[in-house]
Write a protein that holds these residues in place. Structure first.
Motif, PDB file in Angstrom:
ATOM      1  N   ALA A   1       0.728  -1.223  -0.115  1.00  0.00           N
ATOM      2  CA  ALA A   1       0.036   0.076  -0.056  1.00  0.00           C
ATOM      3  C   ALA A   1       0.820   1.267   0.075  1.00  0.00           C
ATOM      4  CB  ALA A   1      -0.912   0.002   1.291  1.00  0.00           C
ATOM      5  N   LEU A   2       2.007   1.231   0.718  1.00  0.00           N
ATOM      6  CA  LEU A   2       2.911   2.390   0.744  1.00  0.00           C
ATOM      7  C   LEU A   2       3.623   2.438  -0.498  1.00  0.00           C
ATOM      8  CD1 LEU A   2       4.217   1.904   4.341  1.00  0.00           C
ATOM      9  CD2 LEU A   2       2.812   3.689   3.660  1.00  0.00           C
ATOM     10  N   THR A   3       3.831   1.638  -1.129  1.00  0.00           N
ATOM     11  CA  THR A   3       4.557   1.485  -2.483  1.00  0.00           C
ATOM     12  C   THR A   3       3.490   2.271  -3.634  1.00  0.00           C
ATOM     13  OG1 THR A   3       5.860  -0.116  -2.268  1.00  0.00           O
ATOM     14  CG2 THR A   3       5.517   0.141  -4.359  1.00  0.00           C
ATOM     15  N   GLU A   4       2.309   1.882  -3.493  1.00  0.00           N
ATOM     16  CA  GLU A   4       1.070   2.355  -4.221  1.00  0.00           C
ATOM     17  C   GLU A   4       0.985   3.915  -3.849  1.00  0.00           C
ATOM     18  OE1 GLU A   4      -1.620   2.698  -7.216  1.00  0.00           O
ATOM     19  OE2 GLU A   4      -0.337   1.020  -6.969  1.00  0.00           O
ATOM     20  N   ALA A   5       1.133   4.259  -2.790  1.00  0.00           N
ATOM     21  CA  ALA A   5       0.870   5.745  -2.370  1.00  0.00           C
ATOM     22  C   ALA A   5       2.142   6.581  -2.907  1.00  0.00           C
ATOM     23  CB  ALA A   5       0.971   5.856  -0.649  1.00  0.00           C
ATOM     24  N   ARG A   6       3.274   5.846  -2.801  1.00  0.00           N
ATOM     25  CA  ARG A   6       4.513   6.622  -3.548  1.00  0.00           C
ATOM     26  C   ARG A   6       4.270   6.749  -4.891  1.00  0.00           C
ATOM     27  NH1 ARG A   6       6.949   3.135   0.277  1.00  0.00           N
ATOM     28  NH2 ARG A   6       7.630   4.087   1.941  1.00  0.00           N
TER      29      ARG A   6
ATOM     30  N   VAL B   1       1.154   7.313  -6.272  1.00  0.00           N
ATOM     31  CA  VAL B   1       0.242   8.421  -6.282  1.00  0.00           C
ATOM     32  C   VAL B   1       0.756   9.924  -6.067  1.00  0.00           C
ATOM     33  CG1 VAL B   1      -1.945   9.438  -5.378  1.00  0.00           C
ATOM     34  CG2 VAL B   1      -1.528   7.021  -5.762  1.00  0.00           C
ATOM     35  N   ILE B   2       1.865   9.938  -5.267  1.00  0.00           N
ATOM     36  CA  ILE B   2       2.697  10.950  -5.066  1.00  0.00           C
ATOM     37  C   ILE B   2       3.110  11.338  -6.070  1.00  0.00           C
ATOM     38  CG2 ILE B   2       4.499  11.845  -3.782  1.00  0.00           C
ATOM     39  CD1 ILE B   2       3.856  10.232  -1.274  1.00  0.00           C
ATOM     40  N   ARG B   3       3.918  10.661  -6.938  1.00  0.00           N
ATOM     41  CA  ARG B   3       4.581  10.912  -8.432  1.00  0.00           C
ATOM     42  C   ARG B   3       3.561  11.634  -9.214  1.00  0.00           C
ATOM     43  NH1 ARG B   3       7.702   6.546  -6.854  1.00  0.00           N
ATOM     44  NH2 ARG B   3       6.354   5.083  -8.049  1.00  0.00           N
TER      45      ARG B   3
ATOM     46  N   GLU C   1       1.034  18.658  -9.994  1.00  0.00           N
ATOM     47  CA  GLU C   1      -0.118  19.477  -9.918  1.00  0.00           C
ATOM     48  C   GLU C   1      -0.410  20.066  -8.708  1.00  0.00           C
ATOM     49  OE1 GLU C   1      -4.764  17.871 -10.004  1.00  0.00           O
ATOM     50  OE2 GLU C   1      -3.468  16.600 -10.647  1.00  0.00           O
ATOM     51  N   LEU C   2      -0.249  19.448  -7.584  1.00  0.00           N
ATOM     52  CA  LEU C   2      -0.324  20.240  -6.317  1.00  0.00           C
ATOM     53  C   LEU C   2       0.498  21.455  -6.255  1.00  0.00           C
ATOM     54  CD1 LEU C   2      -1.202  17.291  -3.991  1.00  0.00           C
ATOM     55  CD2 LEU C   2      -2.842  19.011  -4.929  1.00  0.00           C
ATOM     56  N   ALA C   3       1.868  21.269  -6.475  1.00  0.00           N
ATOM     57  CA  ALA C   3       2.930  22.208  -6.676  1.00  0.00           C
ATOM     58  C   ALA C   3       2.455  23.310  -7.449  1.00  0.00           C
ATOM     59  CB  ALA C   3       4.223  21.785  -6.746  1.00  0.00           C
TER      60      ALA C   3
ATOM     61  N   LEU D   1       2.769  10.158   4.369  1.00  0.00           N
ATOM     62  CA  LEU D   1       3.825  10.504   3.474  1.00  0.00           C
ATOM     63  C   LEU D   1       3.485  11.823   2.871  1.00  0.00           C
ATOM     64  CD1 LEU D   1       3.607   7.211   1.379  1.00  0.00           C
ATOM     65  CD2 LEU D   1       5.312   7.828   3.221  1.00  0.00           C
ATOM     66  N   PRO D   2       4.422  12.685   2.993  1.00  0.00           N
ATOM     67  CA  PRO D   2       4.639  14.119   2.443  1.00  0.00           C
ATOM     68  C   PRO D   2       4.597  13.960   0.810  1.00  0.00           C
ATOM     69  CG  PRO D   2       6.971  13.615   3.113  1.00  0.00           C
ATOM     70  CD  PRO D   2       5.809  12.412   3.551  1.00  0.00           C
TER      71      PRO D   2
END
Length: 73
Positions: free
Chosen positions: A30-35, A37-39, A44-46, A69-70
């Motif tokens: 799940a954390l790998t998947e979250a990373r 999503v972060i990429r 877009e958010l920045a 995760l930031p």
């Protein structure tokens, strides 16, 4: 056995709740998947507000927060 995890996005003022979630074979997957999503979201958010600090909050199926995760470029 696969579990469902949810990726909420928040910045201290706003929270975007993930109602769909993803299936993963445990927290590490799940954390790998979250990373991933972060990429996808970081640019877009920045672009929307470069000074805003966003975080992905990973929740398990019971709603318990199991990771943070930031979101950074």
């Amino acid at each position: 056995m696969a579990e469902r995890f949810y990726f909420d996005i928040e910045n201290g003022k706003e929270s975007i709740r993930d109602e769909e979630g993803v299936e993963a074979d445990g927290l590490e997957e799940a954390l790998t998947e979250a990373r991933s999503v972060i990429r996808e979201l970081a640019d877009e958010l920045a672009a929307a507000d470069p000074d805003e600090a966003w975080t992905i909050v990973v929740r398990d199926a019971s709603g318990l927060s199991v990771g943070r995760l930031p979101i950074k470029k």
